[in-house]
Design a protein around this motif. Structure first.
Motif, mmCIF file in Angstrom:
data_model
loop_
_atom_site.group_PDB
_atom_site.id
_atom_site.type_symbol
_atom_site.label_atom_id
_atom_site.label_comp_id
_atom_site.label_asym_id
_atom_site.label_seq_id
_atom_site.Cartn_x
_atom_site.Cartn_y
_atom_site.Cartn_z
ATOM 1 N N GLY A 42 0.878 -1.037 -0.111
ATOM 2 C CA GLY A 42 -0.174 0.076 -0.066
ATOM 3 C C GLY A 42 0.866 1.308 -0.022
ATOM 4 O O GLY A 42 0.400 2.439 -0.674
ATOM 5 N N SER A 43 1.970 1.136 0.560
ATOM 6 C CA SER A 43 2.868 2.487 0.677
ATOM 7 C C SER A 43 3.514 2.744 -0.628
ATOM 8 O O SER A 43 3.815 3.886 -0.884
ATOM 9 N N ASN A 44 3.494 1.788 -1.689
ATOM 10 C CA ASN A 44 3.682 2.076 -3.057
ATOM 11 C C ASN A 44 2.747 2.806 -3.826
ATOM 12 O O ASN A 44 2.995 3.302 -5.078
ATOM 13 N N GLU A 45 1.473 2.740 -3.488
ATOM 14 C CA GLU A 45 0.427 3.229 -4.258
ATOM 15 C C GLU A 45 0.632 4.956 -4.349
ATOM 16 O O GLU A 45 1.328 5.491 -3.280
ATOM 17 N N PHE A 46 0.033 5.844 -5.193
ATOM 18 C CA PHE A 46 0.002 6.998 -5.210
ATOM 19 C C PHE A 46 -1.486 7.537 -5.178
ATOM 20 O O PHE A 46 -2.063 7.328 -6.176
ATOM 21 N N PRO A 47 -1.838 8.160 -3.982
ATOM 22 C CA PRO A 47 -1.317 8.263 -2.690
ATOM 23 C C PRO A 47 -1.260 7.111 -2.048
ATOM 24 O O PRO A 47 -1.947 6.203 -2.120
ATOM 25 N N SER A 48 -0.540 6.953 -1.157
ATOM 26 C CA SER A 48 -0.162 5.908 -0.363
ATOM 27 C C SER A 48 -1.460 5.627 0.566
ATOM 28 O O SER A 48 -1.907 6.310 0.911
ATOM 29 N N ASN A 49 -1.162 4.322 1.088
ATOM 30 C CA ASN A 49 -2.472 3.562 1.815
ATOM 31 C C ASN A 49 -1.677 2.720 3.011
ATOM 32 O O ASN A 49 -0.675 2.373 2.795
#
Length: 156
Positions: free
Chosen positions: A42-49
């Motif tokens: 999830g931290s690689n998502e933009f925005p992160s989650n």
């Protein structure tokens, strides 16, 4: 008799030279493929989650046929769809390019799902892939409908 020894020595030299020049290694396979890997979270998502889900992906690109196969796993989520997106660098979103098939994968721990896909790339798509500009995104319902976990495909 000396002629026989000379002939034998020349024959041995030629056989050794020929055997040293043959390519019996697996290099021909590795030279014909390029491998990419992605770690999804999830931290690689933009925005992160803050999703607890994680995943891995391996893409093998066949340089001679310009095709790829991708396989991967992820867990701790209920996926709705998965894609390869691009071209985009880390921290930038892009449109989906290739749909991936989501299937249960036997042999993995509870909650782990598998996904896979393949396609033939154009010259421009190949350049984007080789430039590490593609990422895998796994979507789920609800608050992570735009993407729950993501990982950039990085050339190994």
């Amino acid at each position: 008799m000396k002629l026989l020894y000379k002939f034998s020595a020349i024959l041995v030299f030629l056989l050794v030279s020929i055997s040293c020049n043959s390519d019996d290694s697996d290099d021909s396979y590795s030279n014909n493929t390029t491998t990419f890997k992605a770690t999804l979270n999830g931290s690689n998502e933009f925005p992160s989650n803050s999703s607890a889900a994680t995943g891995m992906a391996t893409l093998v690109f066949y340089n001679d046929t310009k095709t790829f196969t991708l396989t991967g796993t992820y867990n701790a989520m209920t996926p709705t769809i998965s894609h390869i997106h691009g071209p985009a660098m880390v921290g930038v979103n892009a449109s989906p390019l290739f749909n991936l098939t989501v299937t249960p994968t036997p042999g993995y721990s509870y909650g782990t799902i598998g996904y896979s896909g393949s396609a033939t790339l154009s010259a421009a798509q190949e350049a984007d892939l080789m430039g590490n500009l593609y990422y895998v995104n796994v979507h789920s319902a609800g608050i992570y409908a735009a993407g729950e976990i993501r990982g950039q495909l990085i050339k190994q």
